[in-house]
Design a protein around this motif. Structure first.
Motif, mmCIF file in Angstrom:
data_model
loop_
_atom_site.group_PDB
_atom_site.id
_atom_site.type_symbol
_atom_site.label_atom_id
_atom_site.label_comp_id
_atom_site.label_asym_id
_atom_site.label_seq_id
_atom_site.Cartn_x
_atom_site.Cartn_y
_atom_site.Cartn_z
ATOM 1 N N VAL A 156 43.580 35.378 28.352
ATOM 2 C CA VAL A 156 42.170 35.088 28.086
ATOM 3 C C VAL A 156 41.383 35.047 29.394
ATOM 4 N N THR A 157 41.968 34.416 30.409
ATOM 5 C CA THR A 157 41.252 34.270 31.679
ATOM 6 C C THR A 157 41.386 35.485 32.579
ATOM 7 N N GLU A 158 42.393 36.295 32.353
ATOM 8 C CA GLU A 158 42.602 37.514 33.153
ATOM 9 C C GLU A 158 42.941 38.663 32.197
ATOM 10 N N PRO A 159 41.949 39.183 31.470
ATOM 11 C CA PRO A 159 42.224 40.184 30.449
ATOM 12 C C PRO A 159 42.889 41.461 30.980
ATOM 13 N N GLN A 160 42.757 41.728 32.253
ATOM 14 C CA GLN A 160 43.411 42.899 32.823
ATOM 15 C C GLN A 160 44.929 42.830 32.718
#
Length: 164
Positions: A156-160
Motif C-alpha cells: 500500500v505504501t510502496e505500490p511499485q
C-alpha cells in the motif's frame, strides 16, 4: 535487526492502528466496542510504559490498563501521537543504541533488563497480538477486521513493489 526494518515495523504499526480505528468507528455494538477500546487502551498504556523505559523516565502507571475507559476518539488521538513518537524515535537510533541494555521495573514491581532493540520488538509484537484480539471481537459481530499484515502495508505504501 536493522533500524530500517524497525522503521518499517513502526510504520506498519501506525498504519494498522489507523485502519483498525477506522473500522471501529463504524461499530454500533456497545459491549463489543467497549471490549475493543479496553484492549486497545491496554496496548496504548504498555506502549507508554515502554516509551518511558526507553527514555529512562518514570511512567506513572500502576497497571497495564487504566481504570477509566477513554472514548474511541480520545484513544485514537493518543495512539496516533504515541505511534508518531515511536516512528521518530527509531529513525534516530544507531546500532549501538539498539544494543544498549535498559534496566527498569515492571508495573508489578519485578525488575527487568532488556536491550533497546528487545523493548522495541516487544512493543511491535505486543501491539500485533492484541490488535488480533480486537479483530476477533469484530469477527464475532460479523464485521470484517482490516488486514493487519506487513505485506499489505508495504504494498500500500510502496505500490511499485507489486511490479514484477
Amino acid at each position: 535487526m536493522s533500524v530500517s526494518m524497525l522503521q518499517s515495523l513502526f510504520g506498519q504499526k501506525a498504519w494498522a492502528n489507523n485502519e483498525l480505528f477506522d473500522v471501529l468507528a463504524t461499530v454500533t455494538a456497545e459491549a463489543e466496542l467497549h471490549t475493543a477500546i479496553r484492549t486497545l487502551n491496554h496496548i496504548y498504556v504498555v506502549d507508554r510504559i515502554f516509551r518511558a523505559h526507553l527514555l529512562g523516565e518514570p511512567h506513572g502507571y500502576e497497571a497495564t490498563n487504566t481504570k477509566a475507559t477513554p472514548t474511541l476518539a480520545e484513544l485514537r488521538a493518543a495512539v496516533a501521537e504515541t505511534d508518531a513518537w515511536y516512528q521518530r524515535y527509531v529513525a534516530g537510533l544507531s546500532d549501538a543504541a539498539l544494543a544498549e541494555q535498559l534496566r527498569f521495573r515492571f508495573t508489578d514491581g519485578d525488575a527487568g533488563t532488556m536491550s533497546r532493540e528487545e523493548v522495541l520488538m516487544h512493543v511491535i509484537t505486543h501491539g500485533g497480538y492484541h490488535r488480533g484480539n480486537v479483530g476477533q471481537v469484530l469477527k464475532n459481530i460479523s464485521v470484517a477486521p482490516p488486514r493487519d499484515l506487513l505485506t499489505k502495508f508495504l504494498h500500500v505504501t510502496e505500490p511499485q513493489r507489486r511490479e514484477l
